[in-house]
Design an enzyme around this catalytic site. Structure first.
Site, PDB file in Angstrom:
ATOM      1  N   GLY A  36       0.804  -1.247   0.074  1.00  0.00           N
ATOM      2  CA  GLY A  36      -0.067  -0.084   0.102  1.00  0.00           C
ATOM      3  C   GLY A  36       0.898   1.269   0.095  1.00  0.00           C
ATOM      4  O   GLY A  36       2.032   1.160   0.811  1.00  0.00           O
ATOM      5  N   ASP A  82      -1.567  -6.906   7.434  1.00  0.00           N
ATOM      6  CA  ASP A  82      -3.004  -6.766   7.332  1.00  0.00           C
ATOM      7  C   ASP A  82      -3.482  -7.217   5.757  1.00  0.00           C
ATOM      8  O   ASP A  82      -3.037  -8.448   5.568  1.00  0.00           O
ATOM      9  CB  ASP A  82      -3.613  -5.034   7.374  1.00  0.00           C
ATOM     10  CG  ASP A  82      -2.753  -4.134   6.394  1.00  0.00           C
ATOM     11  OD1 ASP A  82      -1.583  -4.692   5.670  1.00  0.00           O
ATOM     12  OD2 ASP A  82      -2.929  -3.063   6.119  1.00  0.00           O
TER      13      ASP A  82
END
Lengths: 685, 384
Positions: free
Chosen positions: B73, B153
């Site tokens: 990300g 995550d």
């Protein structure tokens, strides 16, 4: 024909269609197998995608499991990630379950290997040497989690830690603790617990094994004087145990001092049976074949004087019997009281097994369909049949109630004081019997609710019946335990009446108040009110206790002694035991409910509580037999059961998901049973 | 049309190539190693949802431009947003990203990800959930979050926890890098195809015209080979990994590793110890708990839990390690983060619990995942 089209144009169209179909049909090739397989058959539709979730499942799990959640999850993970726990893929998921198709000997070795694996991972660290309350709660959580995998595993551990380890902890004194506890925790030695004999089970005070003190050598000499004195069902004895606690009559200088416990070695560190010990196998059983139950005979086995577990009584080197407690009855009671931990464990584990059965049967009933109620309609989900709801949802409500009661029992045990021993004995006896009976009934109903699929070992429900049947017998026969409950209530009653003092124990305080009155008309709102529910349970218990006391004293007035009178009043004793248990369970339910803020979680618990009470009212004939409810009341109760079934139906999936049993510990029919039974799955085995 | 009409402009962060039955999505931010921006995640989610209902589409291929498949990300951008005073902007990013992960995990059509280069963090989330993951000799996989003050995550608590034994704990806690052979061995990759055969593989996939996973798998098999695990690979020492990483707590894991290190000269053990000592103590503890819980949960539950966690991380009320980690690794690059709490023993259970609780703030919501079609393939159903 009513369906025939009426107008001329319709009729033309109708004829054309019929003809077209007829002509086309004749041109169709004969049906091919490939056409059959391409047709869409029953589809598995995951209930997660259609069933609502109206409350926080994690919160509910927290409430039910109560403690050490992270520890439990760790243990589940430990089991899932090791090949020792036989992971198997089915329907795209992994399930863990022992291979019950192995021979008894193989199953026993697997149980031992699993224990060694858990030992290496540090699972048992502190179980016997840790700070008491914290260690005990961890131990309970461990047992609950491991028990979800396999009963043999927990029983084998239970014998070693709770029975052998517990005997050292509670019957032994400092030097026993120092000598044995750490080695037990690390499995340097393997313990077992020789209490039951062929001729004596529940009546421990009647055991026939004899131990005599020899003051010349300062040793005890243990003997099995006859066949009925052979130690029987001793878990761990047949293959693995190196040491045992022996329950035996003690003779010192020719006088009989009653039952005492001694430590004896039965195998050396290489696993060879010690001299003067004979051991035989109990053989294959209807369940628990991963536990090596054995029989032991002692032939003049000599053990050092220090091996007497001397917390309540001792023998001096020169052969003096010493005990601070003069009354042998009291001495025996004090002696055995700490062993209630086994009963607590059994009670709690019974509830978890019911949870497994219900989670599987309810999940299946949310995906399996049978019969259409209208032509061309899809078949109906099993749980959409009110009759199916009636079979499973009341058992679900009871399991919830018993889950709260089990948590109460654990905390009662962990917070124990010498004063609370009596209460613990009564509550643990009552709950152990009630929960284990409930469990067997639940498993049977769940097995039937799964139809043929319930018969497959891989689907667990049916198999669990064999595994858990023993619970109604070991650590006290259920019927004997329930009689002890009634006996204790009677004693309480007589004591209060004799001294004209208020009741203040065993939850009998309600007897101090005026007798509750049940309204003649029972509206739904009344039936669901805690006040009514409490009243009706208290009324039954109070009246049965009075009737029971009256009947016993009537027998006594006719010249029977106390024990005879009690035996003759067994019907009321049974009714009373049940009344006590259901009231006690109910109280723990409302206490758990009271801790919650208003909201969806509390609402659904309210439904479950009402269901628990309604089903108890419906099932116990005592309410009608003694007139606590009128027949009209009973009809209203019955109607309410039906209503509650339909109100609980939407919560069914969420309620079983809240049990916190990982998917891998359920079974293929709880998930995609079409895929797990497909041809391609069959090729992968 | 076999060659397909490609409809894209160079400025797009996700390029799309259309073939009659195949959609190819190409991450197009090579200078940032294809780090996922909010724009990319949103676009990809839209594309996936559209393809799912488009009956012409049978197969989706995902790959990256340049030397990375996707390095994660765009954390730096998220930190900038939060630095601007609003962690909710960051939450929006993760909401979108986790939704994409969920759609991929439960996708009704096969997704083939070509992992020819770096696959880290969010990049793993955008590929591992899919049906087919093709590793190559250039693949480098890692979940490096604990060194950043974050935690694995993007649904990693689902897929890491399902690796053999306790390998997932090892990968997730230490951030160790895996090569293509290791990815295949542990199951993160489903195939290993040498880089020089990728073009041919893609061409073959474009001709498949089927969404049957077995057929697609057979096509990839034709280009696959069995790579050798390097002798120093930690995966060959799964027994030691299991013994250490199965322990109850981080502290116990660390001491078990240190004990192993005494009796062994294997490099990966001391490297693992160093990584654990350098990582954020808070991150390690929440990561371990997350993986352990994830092992018992469906992919949706994993993402919902991780969303709560990541919101707590961004909110910074228990620890601000995420900002410190980004400062030390991504911004100042001094590689010397000052974690707070600074030691494992200072991280209490209550602090860890906090990360798993609902956020008590007005108009904050738990992650709500989109409804999925009721007819999903069995492989997707089994992840629910």
């Amino acid at each position: 024909m009513a369906s025939q089209p009426q107008s001329p144009s319709d009729r033309v169209q109708f004829r054309t269609q019929v003809l077209t179909r007829h002509i086309n049909q004749s041109h169709l090739p004969p049906p091919q197998p490939s056409l059959l397989s391409a047709s869409i058959c029953l589809q598995y539709s995951p209930p997660e995608l259609s069933e609502p979730v109206d409350f926080d499942i994690k919160e509910m799990r927290r409430l039910m499991d109560g403690h050490n959640l992270e520890e439990r999850d760790w243990l589940f993970g430990l089991m899932m990630q090791s090949n020792l726990f036989c992971p198997r893929k089915s329907g795209g998921r992994v399930f863990v379950s022992p291979d019950y198709n192995q021979s008894m000997e193989q199953q026993r070795e697997m149980t031992m290997k699993r224990i060694n694996y858990l030992l290496d991972r540090g699972v048992f660290k502190g179980w016997l040497t840790g700070e008491r309350a914290e260690a005990e709660m961890r131990k309970f959580a461990g047992f609950e989690a491991l028990g979800i995998y396999d009963h043999s595993l927990t029983i084998k551990l239970g014998v070693h830690f709770f029975l052998w380890g517990g005997a050292i902890q509670f019957f032994g004194t400092k030097h026993h603790h120092e000598k044995w506890l750490r080695d037990t925790e690390n499995y340097v030695i393997k313990g077992c617990f020789a209490m039951s004999e062929l001729g004596h089970g529940s009546n421990v005070r009647g055991v026939e094994t004899v131990t005599t003190y020899d003051s010349n050598t300062r040793e005890f000499v243990i003997n099995t004087p006859c066949e009925s004195a052979q130690k029987y069902w001793i878990g761990g004895a047949a293959n693995h145990a190196t040491h045992t606690v022996v329950f035996s009559q003690l003779n010192v200088n020719g006088s009989k001092e009653g039952v005492h416990a001694f430590i004896a070695q039965i195998r050396d560190s290489n696993g060879n049976i010690c001299p003067n010990i004979r051991i035989a196998d109990c053989g294959h059983k209807i369940g628990l074949n991963g536990v090596d139950n054995g029989r032991i005979w002692f032939d003049n086995v000599r053990i050092p004087r220090e091996n007497l577990l001397n917390s309540v009584a001792d023998v001096s080197p020169n052969g003096q019997y010493l005990s601070a407690i003069k009354d042998p009855d009291q001495r025996f009671a004090t002696f055995l009281a700490p062993l209630t931990s086994g009963r607590v464990n059994i009670a709690v584990s019974a509830v978890y097994q019911s949870k497994i059965g219900l989670a599987i049967a309810i999940r299946y009933s949310l995906t399996r369909r049978a019969f259409s109620i209208a032509p061309n309609e899809p078949e109906v989900l099993l749980l959409d049949y009110p009759s199916h709801q009636r079979r499973l949802l009341p058992l679900l409500a009871k399991t919830y109630a018993m889950s709260f009661a089990a948590n109460y029992l654990k905390s009662l045990y962990v917070r124990r004081t010498p004063q609370s021993n009596k209460t613990i004995h009564v509550v643990s006896s009552s709950f152990k019997a009630t929960f284990t009976w409930h469990n067997m009934r639940t498993l049977q109903e769940c097995r039937e609710a799964c139809g043929g699929q319930g018969l497959k070992t891989e689907n667990r429900v049916g198999h669990l019946k064999g595994e858990y049947d023993v619970q109604s017998t070991f650590e006290g026969d259920n019927n004997v335990l329930m009689q002890q409950v009634s006996k204790a209530l009677l004693a309480e009653y007589i004591a209060a009446k004799k001294r004209n003092k208020p009741f203040k124990e065993l939850g009998l305080e309600h007897m101090n108040q005026t007798c509750p009155v049940i309204p003649s008309k029972l509206a739904s709102s009344t039936l669901r009110s805690i006040q009514f529910q409490m009243d009706v349970f208290c009324l039954r218990e109070r009246d049965l206790l009075e009737r029971f006391a009256a009947e016993v004293s009537q027998h006594q007035a006719q010249g029977k002694n106390k024990d005879q009178s009690f035996i003759l009043s067994h019907q009321l004793a049974e009714d009373l035991g049940r009344a006590y248990s259901e009231r006690a369970i109910f109280v723990t339910f409302i206490e758990a409910e009271a801790t919650l803020p208003a909201g969806p979680l509390k609402n659904v618990l309210g439904l479950l509580r009402s269901m628990y009470v309604m089903i108890s009212l419906e099932e116990d004939a005592a309410f009608l037999r003694y007139g606590y409810l009128t027949t009209e009341n009973a009809a209203e109760v019955r109607k309410e059961v039906k209503k509650l079934c339909s109100e609980l139906r939407p919560h069914a999936l969420a309620l079983v998901s809240s049990f916190g049993i990982p998917d891998a510990f359920l079974s293929p029919i709880a998930f995609n049973w079409v895929d797990s039974n497909s041809w391609s799955s069959a090729q992968q085995h | 049309m076999a060659s397909g009409g490609s409809a894209c402009s160079e400025g797009d962060q996700v390029l799309v190539e259309e073939n009659s039955s195949v959609r190819k999505f190409l991450f197009n931010r090579p200078r940032q190693l294809n780090a996922l921006s909010f724009e990319m995640v949103s676009r990809l989610l839209d594309l996936f949802l559209a393809c799912e209902v488009d009956h012409n589409v049978k197969l989706v291929i995902l790959k990256g431009k340049g030397r990375a498949f996707c390095a994660g990300g765009d954390v730096a951008a998220v930190v900038r947003d939060i630095g601007g005073g609003n962690w909710r902007l960051g939450a929006k990013f993760f909401w979108k990203e986790f939704t994409l992960n969920y759609v991929m995990a439960t996708y009704s059509k096969p997704q083939v990800s070509i992992l020819h280069g770096i696959v880290m963090g969010g990049g793993a989330g955008a590929s591992i959930h899919g049906k087919f993951r093709v590793a190559t000799e250039n693949s480098v996989f890692a979940m490096p979050e604990t060194a950043l003050g974050l935690f694995p995550d993007v649904g990693a608590s689902y897929y890491l926890s399902r690796l053999p034994g306790f390998f997932g704990e090892y990968v997730g806690l230490t951030g160790s890098r895996l090569d293509g052979a290791e990815m295949l061995a542990c199951g993160l990759a489903t195939h290993f195809v040498p880089g020089d055969r990728l073009l041919a593989l893609e061409a073959a996939l474009c001709k498949v015209n089927s969404c049957d996973p077995e057929i697609i798998s057979a096509v990839i098999d034709r280009f696959s080979e069995q790579p050798y695990l390097k002798g120093s690979s930690a995966y060959l020492q799964l027994e030691i990994i299991d013994r250490c990483f199965s322990r109850r707590t981080i502290e116990e894991i660390l001491s078990a590793l240190e004990e192993e290190a005494l009796n062994s000269s294997q490099g990966w053990i001391s490297k693992a110890v160093q990584s654990l000592k350098a990582a954020s103590p808070m991150s390690l503890k929440i990561s371990l708990r997350s993986i352990r819980e994830g092992r018992l949960q469906g992919v949706g539950q994993c993402l919902e839990r991780e969303y709560r966690m990541v919101c707590h991380v961004m909110r910074g009320q228990v620890s601000k390690d995420f900002f410190e980690g980004c400062r030390a690794i991504l911004l100042d690059k001094d590689r010397n983060p000052k974690w707070e709490p600074s030691k494992l023993e200072l991280v209490s259970d209550a602090m860890v619990d906090k990360y798993f609780s609902k956020i008590d703030e007005e108009d904050w919501e738990d992650l709500k995942l989109p409804a999925r079609p009721s007819t999903l393939p069995p492989s997707a159903i089994s992840k629910l």
